[in-house]
Design a protein around this motif. Structure first.
Motif, PDB file in Angstrom:
ATOM      1  N   LEU C 117      10.844 -39.299  19.927  1.00 48.13           N
ATOM      2  CA  LEU C 117      11.720 -38.265  19.354  1.00 48.13           C
ATOM      3  C   LEU C 117      10.904 -37.232  18.587  1.00 48.13           C
ATOM      4  N   ASN C 118       9.799 -37.680  17.970  1.00 51.85           N
ATOM      5  CA  ASN C 118       8.942 -36.705  17.300  1.00 51.85           C
ATOM      6  C   ASN C 118       8.318 -35.749  18.306  1.00 51.85           C
ATOM      7  N   LEU C 119       8.012 -36.259  19.486  1.00 50.26           N
ATOM      8  CA  LEU C 119       7.481 -35.366  20.516  1.00 50.26           C
ATOM      9  C   LEU C 119       8.523 -34.314  20.906  1.00 50.26           C
ATOM     10  N   VAL C 120       9.782 -34.741  20.997  1.00 43.88           N
ATOM     11  CA  VAL C 120      10.836 -33.764  21.310  1.00 43.88           C
ATOM     12  C   VAL C 120      10.894 -32.702  20.223  1.00 43.88           C
ATOM     13  N   ALA C 121      10.895 -33.151  18.968  1.00 41.45           N
ATOM     14  CA  ALA C 121      10.934 -32.177  17.866  1.00 41.45           C
ATOM     15  C   ALA C 121       9.697 -31.281  17.906  1.00 41.45           C
ATOM     16  N   ALA C 122       8.535 -31.873  18.211  1.00 42.39           N
ATOM     17  CA  ALA C 122       7.301 -31.082  18.274  1.00 42.39           C
ATOM     18  C   ALA C 122       7.398 -30.035  19.371  1.00 42.39           C
ATOM     19  N   PHE C 123       8.041 -30.390  20.490  1.00 44.40           N
ATOM     20  CA  PHE C 123       8.242 -29.416  21.570  1.00 44.40           C
ATOM     21  C   PHE C 123       9.006 -28.206  21.045  1.00 44.40           C
ATOM     22  N   VAL C 124      10.059 -28.475  20.291  1.00 46.04           N
ATOM     23  CA  VAL C 124      10.887 -27.385  19.775  1.00 46.04           C
ATOM     24  C   VAL C 124      10.072 -26.483  18.855  1.00 46.04           C
ATOM     25  N   TYR C 125       9.345 -27.120  17.903  1.00 46.09           N
ATOM     26  CA  TYR C 125       8.565 -26.311  16.961  1.00 46.09           C
ATOM     27  C   TYR C 125       7.437 -25.567  17.674  1.00 46.09           C
ATOM     28  N   ALA C 126       6.793 -26.226  18.633  1.00 48.72           N
ATOM     29  CA  ALA C 126       5.700 -25.564  19.352  1.00 48.72           C
ATOM     30  C   ALA C 126       6.213 -24.357  20.119  1.00 48.72           C
ATOM     31  N   LEU C 127       7.430 -24.499  20.679  1.00 40.79           N
ATOM     32  CA  LEU C 127       8.002 -23.356  21.403  1.00 40.79           C
ATOM     33  C   LEU C 127       8.288 -22.228  20.427  1.00 40.79           C
ATOM     34  N   LYS C 128       8.859 -22.565  19.290  1.00 39.74           N
ATOM     35  CA  LYS C 128       9.140 -21.535  18.285  1.00 39.74           C
ATOM     36  C   LYS C 128       7.871 -20.775  17.935  1.00 39.74           C
ATOM     37  N   HIS C 129       6.785 -21.519  17.658  1.00 40.47           N
ATOM     38  CA  HIS C 129       5.548 -20.852  17.241  1.00 40.47           C
ATOM     39  C   HIS C 129       4.947 -20.042  18.385  1.00 40.47           C
ATOM     40  N   SER C 139       3.631 -27.584  11.449  1.00 40.46           N
ATOM     41  CA  SER C 139       4.825 -28.241  11.995  1.00 40.46           C
ATOM     42  C   SER C 139       4.441 -29.484  12.785  1.00 40.46           C
ATOM     43  N   LEU C 140       3.396 -29.367  13.596  1.00 40.05           N
ATOM     44  CA  LEU C 140       2.997 -30.511  14.414  1.00 40.05           C
ATOM     45  C   LEU C 140       2.448 -31.633  13.552  1.00 40.05           C
ATOM     46  N   ALA C 141       1.623 -31.279  12.549  1.00 38.67           N
ATOM     47  CA  ALA C 141       0.990 -32.301  11.717  1.00 38.67           C
ATOM     48  C   ALA C 141       2.032 -33.149  10.999  1.00 38.67           C
ATOM     49  N   ARG C 142       3.168 -32.543  10.657  1.00 38.07           N
ATOM     50  CA  ARG C 142       4.220 -33.286   9.986  1.00 38.07           C
ATOM     51  C   ARG C 142       4.837 -34.336  10.900  1.00 38.07           C
ATOM     52  N   LEU C 143       4.775 -34.108  12.221  1.00 39.13           N
ATOM     53  CA  LEU C 143       5.491 -34.975  13.151  1.00 39.13           C
ATOM     54  C   LEU C 143       4.600 -35.950  13.922  1.00 39.13           C
ATOM     55  N   LEU C 144       3.365 -35.527  14.231  1.00 41.74           N
ATOM     56  CA  LEU C 144       2.535 -36.338  15.109  1.00 41.74           C
ATOM     57  C   LEU C 144       1.238 -36.701  14.408  1.00 41.74           C
ATOM     58  N   ASP C 145       0.535 -37.716  14.945  1.00 42.64           N
ATOM     59  CA  ASP C 145      -0.706 -38.089  14.285  1.00 42.64           C
ATOM     60  C   ASP C 145      -1.819 -37.101  14.660  1.00 42.64           C
ATOM     61  N   GLY C 146      -2.839 -37.067  13.807  1.00 43.97           N
ATOM     62  CA  GLY C 146      -3.848 -36.013  13.818  1.00 43.97           C
ATOM     63  C   GLY C 146      -4.543 -35.786  15.155  1.00 43.97           C
ATOM     64  N   GLU C 147      -4.924 -36.851  15.819  1.00 48.25           N
ATOM     65  CA  GLU C 147      -5.680 -36.700  17.048  1.00 48.25           C
ATOM     66  C   GLU C 147      -4.847 -35.976  18.098  1.00 48.25           C
ATOM     67  N   LEU C 148      -3.595 -36.422  18.224  1.00 47.99           N
ATOM     68  CA  LEU C 148      -2.713 -35.807  19.207  1.00 47.99           C
ATOM     69  C   LEU C 148      -2.499 -34.332  18.885  1.00 47.99           C
ATOM     70  N   VAL C 149      -2.374 -34.032  17.580  1.00 48.90           N
ATOM     71  CA  VAL C 149      -2.199 -32.632  17.180  1.00 48.90           C
ATOM     72  C   VAL C 149      -3.385 -31.808  17.657  1.00 48.90           C
ATOM     73  N   GLU C 150      -4.587 -32.302  17.446  1.00 51.54           N
ATOM     74  CA  GLU C 150      -5.783 -31.557  17.883  1.00 51.54           C
ATOM     75  C   GLU C 150      -5.746 -31.363  19.404  1.00 51.54           C
ATOM     76  N   ASP C 151      -5.353 -32.433  20.070  1.00 51.49           N
ATOM     77  CA  ASP C 151      -5.250 -32.392  21.521  1.00 51.49           C
ATOM     78  C   ASP C 151      -4.297 -31.289  21.979  1.00 51.49           C
ATOM     79  N   PRO C 159       3.688 -26.300  24.368  1.00 49.21           N
ATOM     80  CA  PRO C 159       4.890 -27.067  24.735  1.00 49.21           C
ATOM     81  C   PRO C 159       4.735 -27.790  26.079  1.00 49.21           C
ATOM     82  N   GLN C 160       4.032 -27.141  27.020  1.00 51.89           N
ATOM     83  CA  GLN C 160       3.829 -27.792  28.309  1.00 51.89           C
ATOM     84  C   GLN C 160       3.101 -29.127  28.148  1.00 51.89           C
ATOM     85  N   TYR C 161       2.099 -29.145  27.273  1.00 47.03           N
ATOM     86  CA  TYR C 161       1.345 -30.387  27.090  1.00 47.03           C
ATOM     87  C   TYR C 161       2.188 -31.457  26.392  1.00 47.03           C
ATOM     88  N   ILE C 162       3.008 -31.016  25.458  1.00 47.54           N
ATOM     89  CA  ILE C 162       3.859 -31.985  24.753  1.00 47.54           C
ATOM     90  C   ILE C 162       4.826 -32.635  25.745  1.00 47.54           C
TER      91      ILE C 162
END
Lengths: 307, 307, 307, 307, 307
Positions: C117-129, C139-151, C159-162
């Motif tokens: 569900l955090n990935l879904v939320a991250a998709f929304v925020y990533a699209l907004k940005h 926005s991403l750092a609040r939802l996902l762990d650091g490595e994935l955020v860097e990725d 959003p495509q990657y998420i």
């Protein structure tokens, strides 16, 4: 629905087409009398008469045309959506017929197949009668056995119950092992579409255009037409009654057509030919099983009208 | 929603229809007073008065009509989309009911079926109350048991939670072996459609037309109407107050209807009859299980109004 | 997006609404000065002045209104399609949440569910940005762990990657035996819809209205407004500056609103409140898992503005 | 497609934007000369000149604007549908990429995956070249091996054959046991959508607006503009050439934009930037497999043009 | 359908384009004679002539343009929907061809595949002949063996029966074990879409615009044009016949184009090129199986016409 008789541009000017004219005849007569009054007044009592000229009419005329046009667009969209829903019903009927005779591996003259297709036809007729507030007993009795007809007539919404019976047939075929879940689901989706047609027709029937549009447009259009002779008298004199009736005819008849199309399921001349569409659908179902007893196609009556 | 009472073209001119009129009565009165002022000014103080004539009004009048018409089209599209979403909800309710009673092989009076269909009805009522900012407790208490009602009321978005409960029921039936994954997926798709209805209604409710349209149109329409008497006085003299009120009525009432339709879920006379639509949906659900306790259909009140 | 404050028809005339006004203030001032020049010229230098009268303005005025109206319709359609896409994103988020907590049979507080569900939320925020050309890191750092955020941040289209990560989660659940192919396919279809939202937003953002429309309409509207005072001066004299500013205001402000709505993802007052919509979607996701840490709903600021 | 350069309202009036202007320059010059002729004629040969005044122009002007507006709406709808089809192609490309790398369980750098995604990119380029009647050899040779390229080039409709190859790949993966029928069917549906994009583009390309609209509108617009100076000369005298060129500019340029948008796949300035859209889609495909060799994004040229 | 020959703006003014002109030539001649009558009457018998001036024409002209425009929009929408349905048929044909040659694992020159694709082509031709009331025997005999052709010709609705044969082929392949239920269902869905095309075309063909629109618009347009010379004679004198024919041409030709597009399946110059579209679809089917005997593409005749 009135079927278009073939004609030339010249004869079309004089074609008798009562469908809308009879709705605006009375107000047009009033308009003509007001035109005569304006002519009389402008010569015999000009100082008593309101000081009107065409200016306010050109101010309000275009606005009025735009507003009348909006209502007309909305009503025509309702009419065409209704027609599309009925077309979709015929499509589903044919899809179900093909489904029943190819996937189940039953012969075309199997009583189960016949019953299923009769249920589809009964759905169409039941919907027609519900939309026109008429009695479906005769149509149903011709297609289904007596007990089932009574069962259907007892329900509040008959087409909904017929769909339920049909769904039970599809599920029964699946339980008999005639096809698996995947094809069952494909069949049920067709029933869902039939149900969407039912719901769409109920929506169009049950929710007319907001009444405020009718009241507002009716008032402004009629008031505009009533004042028109007094606005034109100063510019075109004796031609006033004729020209003002012509302009009023354009506006009022346009307004009247939209009113007829608003409920496309009614029995007025421009409404959808539900009876004829139902027969067409039944014929498509009959053809699918190579039936001999095709109901004859409905032909337009002497007024070129198809019901 | 106001139901259209049957009437003739003549009586319709005088039908009492307060829904929009009361919103424009005050500005129309102001317009009438300005008309009187223009009449007075043109005879007693003509050299103080602005040198207006109808020219600028015909320049801006058509543009204004086109812009008012845009806003009206957009608002009516919102209204009709909202109605279609509610219609789609009724379709899904019927589909789910047919699904529950044919595919699961449970009897029509099984408590699980009853609970599932009550959840569907509860979804409809919860959505109605969310859209109208009212308290859903009574509607829910009538349909579901107390603990579940409390559970629902604790949530931020009640219809979302009800859908979750419904989905758990469908999944449970699948785990009980009543149907396989294919039919489960078919059932879940119906819930996704219900969810789309919820989302669509929230979208229409939560995003009105951009506010700038309202401000711009409001200002130009009212300014236009306020100047109108001074533009007409030179051409039509004493008839100015009457004619200018007529033109202002057409523009302001049109503007007002659009404002009412913009939020079609409100409680104003031309808004959607959510209460009546909810009861209709519940009746369709009740019929599906041959229930005896049909809630009575809501009838329009003395003002022909359906809520 | 500006939220509509409650008001009466009278106070609405004077409501301070800077959103569009500030864009047309300068040209309106120029128009006013041209109006004064026309007044001065008509009395002091009438023989030097162009021989204009309202005739050409009524010829071009209606055409201009129709063309402005076309551009406005097209821009509003873009705005509303964008809003519908964001609404569809919220629908899919809820569908995915229901899917994850009912079909997988995982508890609501399972870390896998939370991550999905955090990935879904991250998709929304990533699209907004992405749509606003801003930095999604926080926005991403609040939802996902650091490595994935860097990725994610390393990719061209975040959003495509998420979505890809989310799809891997759904496939993993299927491989863990939590559901079969049918439900997996149903889940993947929801991701395809999210992808269609991403593509739709990119389309609206990346393809503005053909530039020729802007140039043509801008030129004709401004030229029309600039000539207007000289056309009106002969008919309405001293009232020219006022009336010509009024007409210019209607045309220019209408033109300006359409320009704002053309890119509905921008940061202008009438654009979509992407920030607020994102939070709404996250709240819906949180509610689905009974989370306590709901992000607070965004409230409009003192200018009634929601971002 | 011309990218909108950032500018202010003032500088936009003078922005050099040749795209449409060059198509109407010649007729505008003719119009200007007719204006001069009208000025000369009204002073030197007034009794030979046609007795025109603005009346018929206002009669036909609004009708003309409405008809021009219809053609413009229809052409813009074609343009936007074409853009939406290309957007849908990008969506499907991303969906197929996600499908290939998650469902098949193949590594991202597997040659089969690379070939499949290259086929998708080749489909996009082949469609671009078919719509623009250009030679796809170079684009295909960059993506696929030589023999396949020759195979593709031999066909009548290249994108259709590429889809066939892609479908064979998807079926092969199913036969290899990488996924079952359900996921295969889901993949094939994506190819059907790509096929619908192909068919939609062929439809827009192969069926222009009925030619009668073009002929009728072209004649009436040009005839209207040619007569305009003689209609205006009586009212605005020496300003006639300027004002009549302005009005003609609005009508003719509007007409010309619509002509450009009618075939949105052409190579004219306002047509769709198919080359740039193709590269965008290829970049999305490359990102999906973490490829290093991203093709660079196409940038607008010095005329702000994107091809 | 008339194909657009390449031309310049100047030569386009004089392009011979008989398609619509011949339908309005007679009424235009009448209009010209009325113009001459008005000129004669204004000089020789002015006191007998109706006192008309342009005022009522500007009142009714805009309304008329809006109403004509509505009918035109509705007819064009029918035309474009019909074209889209035929496009969708081509898409399905290609999808079915890809389906038959990849999923069944049959070689491209297998007789069963050939028969299936011939059935698809026969469906297209049979639909064309049904829509144009012509005899399909020759087209069918070229594609199918004699007995089947006789079987098809015996039916009421030929395309429906062809679909049934096609469905039996798809089901037979499933029973032969070439694919499972899932792919069968996917194939049947394509047939359902073909059926929806059949139904959609029947709907457009069988339900013209409500006849009342035709009658009303025909009368008002012709009456307007007939009165026009008498309205213009006072303002533009000798130019009356020319200008009034020009205005009448715009209105009547617009009206006539809409009439041609109303039934887009007819044989008039602006109707859809069904013969050419059918051949295109057959070519796509032939390409799919690498057939050598491609039917040649139909080329426009000397009048640039494609049938």
């Amino acid at each position: 629905m009135i079927v278009r008789p073939k004609t030339t541009w010249f004869r079309m000017l004089f074609v008798w087409h009562g469908s809308v004219l009879h709705r605006v005849l009375a107000p047009l007569l009033v308009n003509f009398l007001l035109g005569l009054l304006a002519v009389w007044g402008s010569t015999h009592a000009s100082h008593f008469f309101p000081h009107l000229n065409p200016v306010p009419f050109s101010l309000i005329g275009v606005a009025l045309a735009i507003f009348v046009s909006f209502r007309n667009n909305a009503c025509y969209a309702r009419y065409w959506e209704a027609r599309t829903l009925w077309g979709s019903m015929k499509n589903q009927a044919r899809d179900l017929a093909r489904f029943a005779i190819t996937v189940t591996d039953l012969p075309k003259d199997d009583p189960q197949v016949a019953r299923a297709l009769n249920l589809v036809a009964a759905f169409v007729y039941a919907l027609k009668h519900q939309l026109r507030d008429s009695d479906p007993r005769d149509s149903l009795a011709r297609l289904l056995d007596g007990e089932l007809v009574e069962d259907i007539l007892r329900r509040d919404c008959r087409p909904q119950y017929i769909l339920e019976c049909l769904q039970q047939q599809l599920v029964a075929w699946c339980r008999q092992g005639r096809y698996g879940d995947i094809l069952l689901e494909s069949g049920l989706r067709k029933l869902d579409t039939l149900n969407a047609v039912l719901g769409g027709c109920e929506r169009i029937r049950g929710t007319p255009l907001p009444y405020a549009y009718d009241v507002l447009l009716h008032r402004t259009t009629y008031f505009y037409c009533a004042l028109l002779p007094f606005g034109l008298i100063g510019s075109i004199g004796l031609a006033t009654p004729l020209i003002s009736v012509f302009i009023a005819y354009a506006f009022l008849a346009w307004h009247a057509i939209a009113s007829e199309l608003e409920d496309p399921f009614g029995d007025e001349p421009n409404d959808l030919a539900l009876a004829s569409l139902s027969v067409d659908t039944e014929r498509a179902l009959r053809q699918a099983v190579d039936a001999r007893d095709m109901p004859p196609r409905l032909l337009p009556d002497l007024d070129f009208r198809l019901r």
